[in-house]
Motif scaffolding. Structure first.
Motif, short mmCIF file in Angstrom:
data_model
loop_
_atom_site.label_atom_id
_atom_site.label_comp_id
_atom_site.label_asym_id
_atom_site.label_seq_id
_atom_site.Cartn_x
_atom_site.Cartn_y
_atom_site.Cartn_z
N THR A 1 -33.50 18.18 -1.09
CA THR A 1 -33.51 17.10 -2.02
C THR A 1 -34.71 16.08 -2.26
OG1 THR A 1 -32.07 15.71 -0.60
CG2 THR A 1 -31.16 17.23 -2.33
N SER A 2 -35.78 16.45 -1.26
CA SER A 2 -37.17 15.72 -1.57
C SER A 2 -37.92 16.33 -2.77
CB SER A 2 -38.13 16.05 -0.34
OG SER A 2 -38.45 17.33 0.01
N THR B 1 -32.08 15.62 -8.36
CA THR B 1 -31.29 15.17 -9.55
C THR B 1 -30.26 16.14 -9.88
OG1 THR B 1 -33.44 14.43 -10.64
CG2 THR B 1 -31.62 14.87 -11.99
N GLU B 2 -30.39 17.50 -9.57
CA GLU B 2 -29.39 18.37 -9.68
C GLU B 2 -28.31 18.38 -8.61
OE1 GLU B 2 -29.70 23.43 -9.53
OE2 GLU B 2 -30.25 22.48 -7.77
N ARG C 1 -29.88 18.66 -15.04
CA ARG C 1 -28.46 17.89 -14.90
C ARG C 1 -27.02 19.01 -15.26
NH1 ARG C 1 -32.50 15.93 -17.84
NH2 ARG C 1 -33.69 14.16 -17.02
N PHE C 2 -26.83 19.78 -14.19
CA PHE C 2 -26.14 20.80 -14.36
C PHE C 2 -24.68 20.28 -14.35
CE2 PHE C 2 -29.65 23.34 -13.17
CZ PHE C 2 -29.73 24.37 -14.15
N ALA D 1 -40.75 5.53 -20.40
CA ALA D 1 -40.26 4.13 -20.88
C ALA D 1 -38.92 3.96 -21.05
CB ALA D 1 -40.99 3.62 -22.20
N GLN D 2 -38.28 5.22 -21.66
CA GLN D 2 -36.82 5.22 -21.80
C GLN D 2 -36.04 5.75 -20.92
OE1 GLN D 2 -35.50 3.82 -24.69
NE2 GLN D 2 -37.25 3.50 -25.83
N GLY D 3 -36.73 6.36 -19.80
CA GLY D 3 -36.01 6.60 -18.37
C GLY D 3 -35.30 7.93 -18.84
N LEU D 4 -36.01 8.96 -19.61
CA LEU D 4 -35.65 10.27 -19.63
C LEU D 4 -36.07 11.18 -18.90
CD1 LEU D 4 -35.42 10.04 -23.72
CD2 LEU D 4 -33.62 9.41 -22.27
N VAL D 5 -36.75 10.78 -17.78
CA VAL D 5 -37.47 11.91 -16.94
C VAL D 5 -37.05 11.75 -15.56
CG1 VAL D 5 -39.88 12.58 -16.20
CG2 VAL D 5 -39.70 11.42 -18.38
N TYR D 6 -36.83 12.82 -14.98
CA TYR D 6 -36.21 12.67 -13.68
C TYR D 6 -37.17 12.62 -12.58
CZ TYR D 6 -37.04 17.54 -13.48
OH TYR D 6 -37.42 19.10 -13.50
#
Length: 372
Positions: free
Chosen positions: A93-94, A100-101, A328-329, A367-372
């Motif tokens: 998970t590094s 995220t998964e 995001r499963f 900016a919208q926090g939509l990226v993991y």
């Protein structure tokens, strides 16, 4: 979905450019094979896609249920913590994708009140076999598995089948037959991702390019599909774009950097790079700089995954584009298990929606926090 995710989903809806990665992934019907038609995906999909499934089109029959799976397995209830579910993570998970998964699976299990047993194989398929067998011994009645590779989980899958424990695979396929050896595969359209990568690189180079491909780890469907989709698209549409070198970087940043350094020495005419994941793209950026060249200017780069550092690279102009692989499963995986133990059933392939980050939307997505 918690308040934070609801807010992000609402923001994503308002961003409006939100179309999915491929035409087939936008509907509840159609083939899971990649379409090569018009695409206009957006970073806005990333948040909203967390609970949006895109099953294979025109189902070839009723979905897989507990009655039809491997001759029949016991019906389980996922409500009220009555069932123990095992989750087998393939890699550390590094890696932002894996982190995220894993969190998505954990969060959804917690929301549903399901007891979750977890193991992490840290990129060792033999360890993953043993860990899955251990989870079975610990009382897991259903399994969600992120395979390390497509061919190596035969022993664990055989034991699960013998004990009538259904297995749902996510993000990579496994060898076997859907509804016999595993319930279904949930993941991205990897072939379609690669087609988009070819289109993006063509746009960045005016379709005139000498390309180096950094391939993923051999032996899994992700790398195979991302290679074939890209090269097929070049043959079909871009006769002046040539692959002059292609070598595995094992989906690893250090390996990607070393391989890119070697390829630049052997092929100084390279002016474009297709990296089959973001880690290798980041390694390629380092190698290009070490060679005295400017990534994004002298050498155009397109990648796949959508991790924050790479999307920042798109915003900064170091990468031409980055195609998301949605990790995001959780909601989709547990909904699929509920459908499996219910009357709806699950189709053999369920394609999750992915975003697409370009110079036009990357900064907004960050900016919208939509990226993991």
């Amino acid at each position: 979905m918690n308040a934070t995710l609801r807010a992000k989903a609402a923001t994503a809806a308002m961003l409006a450019a939100g179309l999915c990665l491929t035409a087939t992934a936008c509907t509840n019907s159609g083939s899971t094979t990649a379409a090569s038609g018009s695409r206009a995906p957006s970073a806005a999909n990333s948040a909203g896609a967390q609970q949006v499934e895109s099953p294979s089109a025109a189902p070839t029959g009723s979905g897989c249920t507990y009655r039809s799976y491997a001759g029949g397995v016991p019906r389980l209830s996922l409500a009220g913590g009555a069932t123990v579910v095992g989750f087998s993570q393939s890699e550390s998970t590094s890696n932002p994708f894996r982190a995220t998964e894993t969190k998505s699976i954990e969060d959804e299990a917690k929301r549903l009140g399901i007891k979750l047993i977890e193991r992490n194989a840290n990129a060792d398929v033999n360890a993953q076999n043993l860990q899955i067998e251990d989870m079975i011994a610990q009382g897991a009645k259903a399994l969600i598995v992120a395979p390390e590779n497509s061919d190596g989980l035969g022993p664990a899958l055989a034991q699960a089948k013998a004990k009538k424990i259904p297995v749902l695979t996510i993000d990579r396929t496994v060898t076997g037959t859907a509804c016999q050896d595993f319930i279904a595969f949930i993941g991205s359209n990897f072939y379609g991702q690669a087609q988009i990568a070819a289109d993006d690189l063509a746009g960045a180079t005016h379709a005139q390019a000498h390309i180096a491909i950094l391939q993923g780890t051999p032996g899994n469907n992700v790398s195979a599909d991302r290679t074939k989709g890209f090269t097929d698209q070049l043959v079909a549409k871009y006769t002046n774009m040539k692959v002059v070198a292609s070598q595995t970087g094992n989906f690893d940043q250090t390996d990607g950097q070393k391989v890119m350094e070697q390829l630049l020495q052997a092929h100084p005419d390279v002016n474009a790079v297709y990296a089959e994941n973001d880690a290798m793209a980041l390694g390629a950026i380092q190698a290009i700089r070490s060679a005295g060249k400017t990534p994004g200017k002298d050498i155009k780069i397109v990648s796949i995954d959508g991790i924050q550092q790479a999307v920042q690279g798109v915003a900064n102009g170091q990468l031409a584009a980055d195609i998301e692989t949605n990790p995001r499963f959780g909601p989709l995986a547990f909904q699929s298990l509920q459908d499996f133990f219910g009357a709806t059933g699950v189709q053999p392939k369920v394609i999750i929606k992915d975003g697409h980050f370009t110079g036009a939307n990357a900064q907004q997505a960050l900016a919208q926090g939509l990226v993991y």
